[in-house]
Design a protein around this motif. Structure first.
Motif, short mmCIF file in Angstrom:
data_model
loop_
_atom_site.label_atom_id
_atom_site.label_comp_id
_atom_site.label_asym_id
_atom_site.label_seq_id
_atom_site.Cartn_x
_atom_site.Cartn_y
_atom_site.Cartn_z
N TYR A 17 0.86 -1.18 0.00
CA TYR A 17 0.00 0.00 0.00
C TYR A 17 0.89 1.23 0.00
CZ TYR A 17 1.18 -0.04 4.95
OH TYR A 17 1.86 -0.06 6.14
N ARG A 62 -6.65 -10.09 7.37
CA ARG A 62 -7.03 -9.04 6.41
C ARG A 62 -7.46 -7.76 7.14
NH1 ARG A 62 -10.07 -13.35 3.86
NH2 ARG A 62 -8.91 -14.24 2.12
N GLN A 63 -8.25 -7.92 8.20
CA GLN A 63 -8.71 -6.76 8.95
C GLN A 63 -7.54 -6.02 9.62
OE1 GLN A 63 -11.74 -5.44 8.98
NE2 GLN A 63 -12.42 -7.04 7.59
N LYS A 72 -5.65 -4.03 7.08
CA LYS A 72 -6.36 -2.79 6.75
C LYS A 72 -6.14 -1.74 7.84
CE LYS A 72 -10.06 -4.88 3.99
NZ LYS A 72 -11.52 -5.16 3.91
N GLU A 123 -13.00 4.87 4.98
CA GLU A 123 -11.96 3.83 5.00
C GLU A 123 -11.76 3.24 3.62
OE1 GLU A 123 -11.53 -0.64 6.73
OE2 GLU A 123 -12.00 0.90 8.20
N LEU A 149 -8.28 3.41 1.44
CA LEU A 149 -7.61 2.20 0.99
C LEU A 149 -7.51 2.14 -0.52
CD1 LEU A 149 -9.14 -0.40 3.48
CD2 LEU A 149 -6.86 0.60 3.53
N LEU A 163 -4.27 -0.47 -1.85
CA LEU A 163 -3.97 -1.62 -0.98
C LEU A 163 -4.20 -2.93 -1.73
CD1 LEU A 163 -3.42 -2.91 1.84
CD2 LEU A 163 -5.89 -2.76 2.23
#
Length: 634
Positions: free
Chosen positions: A176, A231-232, A235, A606, A610, A615
């Protein structure tokens, strides 16, 4: 014997069909013969015909459909139309046969009756011929349908494999904003947040001491170790970095109020570190002298009875540590004050005139080692407090108490020095800064743009949800409960007792008096009255709902059994369900709508951040990491 006799039916047939011998099989009717010939030609089963004599060319056997169409036809799908062809000679012959068949329909009914038996046999044969291809099609379906499903599944897996993004290296789990996030970065972040410790449960072997646990034990498998959790967390890491970049681009960190806020964060970390250090050095249970433990044990022998001191030493040390901590920090602060050359001017707090306060803002409220803390600095600190806190410290005495807290804070910060904060800056302080900046972004991009929910919008929702905005029926009761007990004998006695109470109620005895005498419930002291309202909702047990809400005020229920006891209930008061007026629920609706709008805006922001950061999460790397962490195949 010479009499002329009427011919029989058989004789009539013989007369009408000359040349047929008596007892011979009757010839087929013309209609039957035509049908037989037509069926043979249609099914190609004419045994006497030479294939070389066929009038159809060899090319005529070529089908009008493609292989794909045949495949779909086999499973019962057809969305094409075959081309019309010129009628072949066989089709023309079939038409001729149809004409002949229509002519024979006019034959005598005796011949038709004879032919009907033949037609039945031929139709049975024809049905068998039709069933054969149907069975073949069904078998094809059994093979083709699973084959298509398998091919579709393999195709989907192949497509997912081909389109799945590939990491720049095996240890990279995400990219990212032009940066790589490695497996080590992810695990370090999880460890720094204590996520795994939070997920720990009670180990069946070692209790809460998970240091003795093996990685393969069930208690060491955490919900955090999953693809979705990884994954969370990725992020969260990406958003945190994006927020930091946003603050730098907009110069947020250069604003005075932000600098002041960040300074407080650093101070908070330093104070936490100092308190932890003091606890370890002076307030740990193992710092308690042995003689103090013995002294406490001797003074409380009655409590410990015959237990030896070595069995209760740990407990005594914890008790003495807690007692010592109550007085330790006040004494510790007083000691720091004596060594700091502290001077305080409380009287300046009595100034209330804004003009005078402005003129005296550079005067020192207190000094520590000659370093002044001015009235102007105090005013800045005071403005940062919430309105509720400011109200608490509005008077002189309250502000004096606040100054004492600031003095204690400054003394502790001076004692901690700069070194602890600098050591922590790479991890904890940076994380707290990011959280602080996230709050600023949240305030600027969400809170300040949220707006208010108007009465009109709230009314519209009220009208749409009116059926749900109903206050259910409610009731107040009094009760008598008799516990059944664990044994059958006790249960029998309990039943006799509740029956006796019911008989007295039937004779007119006051319910409250009977409840005080017979009930084992805690409400017996108040005559069985249950203070809270019971609402007619699904939360209430179905048995109680049915029993209570079918009663009328002052009416008694019969004896009923419920959760280990026998009950009698009296309904004191009941109110039917009613529509809640708009004014009553207006603010509640507005808050719910604002929360919904807020959550949506958060999610949109959010996603926007992202997307802007591009990302990309590499599932292949996460699967490898998950396998390593779980020590089991995925």
């Amino acid at each position: 014997m010479g009499e002329n006799k009427k011919p029989t039916d058989d004789q009539k047939v013989e007369t009408q069909i000359p040349g047929e011998k008596l007892g011979a099989a009757p010839k087929q009717s013309t209609a039957t013969a035509v049908k037989n010939q037509q069926a043979k030609e249609f099914n190609g089963i004419d045994e006497h015909r030479n294939p070389a004599e066929s009038t159809l060319p060899i090319n005529a056997a070529k089908p009008d459909t493609t292989a794909v169409q045949d495949l779909f036809a086999a499973i019962g799908i057809g969305f094409w139309k075959t081309k019309k062809k010129a009628a072949s000679s066989s089709e023309k012959n079939a038409n001729a046969f149809d004409t002949a068949q229509a002519d024979t329909a006019r034959l005598d009914k005796d011949f038709i009756q004879t032919a009907s038996n033949d037609n039945l046999e031929e139709s049975v044969k024809a049905e068998g011929v039709v069933q054969a291809p149907v069975q073949k099609i069904f078998k094809r379906k059994l093979i083709v349908i699973p084959l298509i499903i398998l091919i579709s599944f393999l195709g989907y897996r192949l497509y997912a494999f081909i389109t799945e993004p590939r990491p720049p290296s095996e240890d990279v789990v995400a990219t990212y904003s032009g940066k790589n996030l490695t497996k080590e970065d992810l695990l370090t972040y999880i460890k720094s947040r204590g996520y795994k410790e939070e997920q720990h449960g009670l180990c069946t072997k070692h209790g809460l001491d998970h240091r003795k646990c093996d990685q393969t034990e069930e208690c060491e498998t955490h919900p955090i170790d999953s693809m979705e959790s990884y994954r969370q967390i990725i992020k969260m890491i990406a958003v945190q970095q994006i927020v930091d970049n946003w603050a730098k681009e907009k110069g947020i960190t250069q604003k005075d109020e932000v600098k002041h806020g960040l300074k407080h964060l650093v101070e908070e970390v330093s104070l936490d570190k100092l308190v932890d250090k003091v606890h370890q050095d002076q307030l740990a249970p193992d710092k308690i002298d042995k003689w103090e433990v013995q002294k406490y044990y001797d003074a409380n022998k009655a409590t410990y009875q015959d237990k030896p001191i070595n069995e209760v030493e740990g407990e005594i040390r914890n008790i003495l540590t807690a007692e010592k901590e109550k007085s330790f920090f006040p004494e510790y602060i007083e000691k720091l004050k004596k060594n700091a050359g502290l001077t305080v001017n409380y009287d300046i707090l009595r100034v209330e005139d804004p003009t005078e306060m402005e003129l005296r803002k550079n005067e020192a409220l207190f000094t520590i080692h000659g370093k002044p803390f001015t009235l102007g600095t105090f005013q800045e600190e005071f403005k940062e407090l919430s309105p509720e806190t400011q109200a608490k410290f509005a008077g002189f005495a309250a502000k004096k108490s606040l100054i004492d807290q600031l003095i204690a804070k400054e003394l502790l910060l001076e004692e901690s020095g700069d070194e602890p904060a600098e050591k922590e800056s790479s991890k904890e302080i940076e994380t707290m800064k990011s959280q602080y900046l996230s709050q600023l972004l949240h305030k600027e991009e969400i809170e300040e743009k949220m707006g208010e929910i108007s009465d009109e919008v709230a009314m519209k929702v009220y009208e749409e949800k009116q059926n749900a905005l109903v206050e259910p029926a409610k009731a107040q009761i009094s009760l008598i409960r008799v516990d059944q007990g664990p044994s059958e004998a006790e249960k029998t006695r309990a039943r006799q007792k509740i029956d006796e109470a019911q008989q007295k109620l039937a004779s007119g005895t006051d319910f409250a008096a009977i409840a005080r005498e017979y009930s084992s419930d805690s409400s017996a002291a108040t005559g069985g009255e249950v203070k809270n309202w019971l609402h007619d909702t699904e939360r209430l047990d179905p048995l109680l709902r049915k029993t209570i809400f079918t009663l009328q005020p002052d009416e008694l229920s019969g004896v009923f059994e419920y959760k280990g006891g026998y009950y009698i209930v009296k309904l004191r008061q009941k109110e039917d369900k009613k529509q809640r007026p708009f004014e009553e629920v207006k603010e509640q609706l507005k808050k719910a709508l604002l929360d919904e709008k807020h959550h949506k805006r958060e999610a949109d922001l959010e996603a926007e951040l992202l997307t802007k950061a591009q990302l990309v999460i590499y599932d292949s790397s996460l699967k490898t990491l998950l396998k390593e962490e779980r020590k089991t195949p995925i």
